[in-house]
Design a protein around this motif. Structure first.
Motif, PDB file in Angstrom:
ATOM      1  N   VAL B  28       0.841  -1.201   0.000  1.00 16.61           N
ATOM      2  CA  VAL B  28       0.000   0.000   0.000  1.00 16.61           C
ATOM      3  C   VAL B  28       0.876   1.250   0.000  1.00 16.61           C
ATOM      4  N   GLU B  29       1.920   1.231   0.811  1.00 15.47           N
ATOM      5  CA  GLU B  29       2.858   2.373   0.847  1.00 15.47           C
ATOM      6  C   GLU B  29       3.448   2.631  -0.547  1.00 15.47           C
ATOM      7  N   ASP B  39      -1.179  14.854  -0.280  1.00 12.00           N
ATOM      8  CA  ASP B  39      -2.043  14.977   0.895  1.00 12.00           C
ATOM      9  C   ASP B  39      -3.429  14.461   0.532  1.00 12.00           C
ATOM     10  N   GLY B  40      -3.936  13.510   1.291  1.00 13.18           N
ATOM     11  CA  GLY B  40      -5.258  12.979   0.969  1.00 13.18           C
ATOM     12  C   GLY B  40      -5.597  11.740   1.749  1.00 13.18           C
ATOM     13  N   HIS B 101     -15.228  -4.301   5.875  1.00 12.87           N
ATOM     14  CA  HIS B 101     -14.642  -4.717   4.603  1.00 12.87           C
ATOM     15  C   HIS B 101     -13.704  -3.676   3.987  1.00 12.87           C
ATOM     16  N   GLU B 102     -13.618  -2.514   4.587  1.00 12.26           N
ATOM     17  CA  GLU B 102     -12.737  -1.498   3.996  1.00 12.26           C
ATOM     18  C   GLU B 102     -12.111  -0.651   5.093  1.00 12.26           C
ATOM     19  N   THR B 103     -11.038   0.009   4.751  1.00  9.23           N
ATOM     20  CA  THR B 103     -10.512   1.030   5.652  1.00  9.23           C
ATOM     21  C   THR B 103     -10.025   2.212   4.836  1.00  9.23           C
ATOM     22  N   THR B 104     -10.017   3.366   5.474  1.00  8.38           N
ATOM     23  CA  THR B 104      -9.452   4.563   4.877  1.00  8.38           C
ATOM     24  C   THR B 104      -8.265   4.976   5.740  1.00  8.38           C
ATOM     25  N   LEU B 105      -7.194   5.421   5.086  1.00  9.86           N
ATOM     26  CA  LEU B 105      -5.972   5.782   5.801  1.00  9.86           C
ATOM     27  C   LEU B 105      -5.527   7.164   5.361  1.00  9.86           C
ATOM     28  N   PRO B 106      -4.891   7.928   6.247  1.00  9.99           N
ATOM     29  CA  PRO B 106      -4.454   9.274   5.860  1.00  9.99           C
ATOM     30  C   PRO B 106      -3.128   9.243   5.095  1.00  9.99           C
ATOM     31  N   VAL B 107      -3.011  10.131   4.131  1.00  9.53           N
ATOM     32  CA  VAL B 107      -1.760  10.330   3.386  1.00  9.53           C
ATOM     33  C   VAL B 107      -1.302  11.770   3.630  1.00  9.53           C
ATOM     34  N   THR B 108      -0.083  11.930   4.165  1.00 12.76           N
ATOM     35  CA  THR B 108       0.451  13.249   4.478  1.00 12.76           C
ATOM     36  C   THR B 108       1.901  13.311   3.992  1.00 12.76           C
ATOM     37  N   GLY B 110       3.033  12.871   1.169  1.00  5.26           N
ATOM     38  CA  GLY B 110       3.299  11.824   0.185  1.00  5.26           C
ATOM     39  C   GLY B 110       3.477  10.419   0.742  1.00  5.26           C
ATOM     40  N   ARG B 111       3.161  10.246   2.039  1.00  7.53           N
ATOM     41  CA  ARG B 111       3.312   8.922   2.648  1.00  7.53           C
ATOM     42  C   ARG B 111       2.095   8.566   3.493  1.00  7.53           C
ATOM     43  N   LEU B 112       1.902   7.266   3.750  1.00 11.50           N
ATOM     44  CA  LEU B 112       0.889   6.847   4.709  1.00 11.50           C
ATOM     45  C   LEU B 112       1.230   7.468   6.060  1.00 11.50           C
ATOM     46  N   ASP B 113       0.254   8.116   6.666  1.00  9.15           N
ATOM     47  CA  ASP B 113       0.471   8.832   7.925  1.00  9.15           C
ATOM     48  C   ASP B 113      -0.016   7.958   9.089  1.00  9.15           C
TER      49      ASP B 113
END
Lengths: 143, 143, 143
Positions: B28-29, B39-40, B101-108, B110-113
């Motif tokens: 994922v990374e 950022d997203g 069944h899903e997860t959302t992860l922060p991106v800060t 340019g990387r998984l935060d």
């Protein structure tokens, strides 16, 4: 034309008790306002694996019911394999999995777009030390 | 001005065992980096209804505790009504619902935060065949 | 260059029964198409604390299995502390927490990017009155 934007803040919490539910709606609402984002999604998650975020009623009896229920479904007991590492908090990991470690919330007209009784809670299962919570708002600013 | 962007990739996995937890953080990374998004949010989900995604510790004892716990709360047994269709995996559906069944992860930046111990796992409950996982990164590129 | 966009609609539902699962995929798919968003995420959540959204199989036997399982893990009984407020639906709150109150779904090429058997369900645990569901699509339009 609307412009896309992301805004991130980190909250630091430290509960008095090992197990504790903290009401977070006002802090998250304040971050949404500071973001300047008009329409989008707000992500809330602890950066830890023994805590969760959930959305439900701010009613003391129910909060107690949730705690009793979590203890029944994911009891604290010394027989977990995780405890061979020296830890004693395997139940905290399971309780956190049950409630899910993150939530996403809608932002409409620059505010959290929640129902009448929807409130955001931080669920701590291994507290009494500093923990961080990420709040990230992603969306579009007003035209 | 930052530009909004979405980037999607699909991972294919096939577990050796019927029940198995796969550590997905490095894959994922790598997708987050390839996305070019600064950022997203990063969405991760199997395209299947007998598997889940969860975020927790990469510790063998705990992974075993989670499996034992899921079997206790959603046991494999032949009495499910779903089995009238010829299937024998109703427990896999329930286990998947429990972990979400899903997860959302922060991106800060340019990387998984993620926090120090947060790791992404694919939880398979009906494996030994090819399954697909969607990873979608949505956010803004650097100014 | 792609343009970022958010699109929000509210669905109103009223179940005949107190406990009922409603298949929502066609309505959510229609909202995704009306949004004009080509690539992004679709958020679905009731604005209530006694209902949930889940993604799984549209198979009658399994839907019954899920209901029986939820009743086992979060039984309706009169001993909840929340009932001191005059309410009798604490089990509905717990069942909703178990399934999680929201889900996020991927949107690719202007459509819900679901696996073959993935279907969206509204899980009502305190029905027979009007409830609202928020559907928000966030993403980018086609170049």
């Amino acid at each position: 034309m609307s412009t896309s934007k992301a805004h991130t803040e980190y909250l630091t919490v430290k509960t008095r008790e090992r197990y504790e539910m903290l009401h977070l709606t006002p802090q998250v609402e304040a971050i949404v306002r500071r973001s300047g984002i008009h329409d989008g999604l707000c992500f809330v998650s602890p950066m830890h694996i023994t805590a969760a975020i959930y959305v439900n009623d701010n009613e003391d009896g129910l909060i107690e019911d949730i705690s009793v229920w979590l203890e029944k479904l994911a009891p604290r007991n010394p027989a977990y394999k995780h405890h061979r590492t020296g830890e004693d908090n395997a139940d905290a990991h399971l309780k956190a999995l049950l409630l899910h470690h993150e939530t996403t919330l809608p932002v409409t007209h620059g505010r959290l777009d929640l129902g009448t009784w929807q409130r955001i809670f931080y669920a701590e299962f291994d507290g009494q030390r500093e923990k961080r919570i990420t709040v990230k708002v992603l969306g579009v600013t007003k035209d």
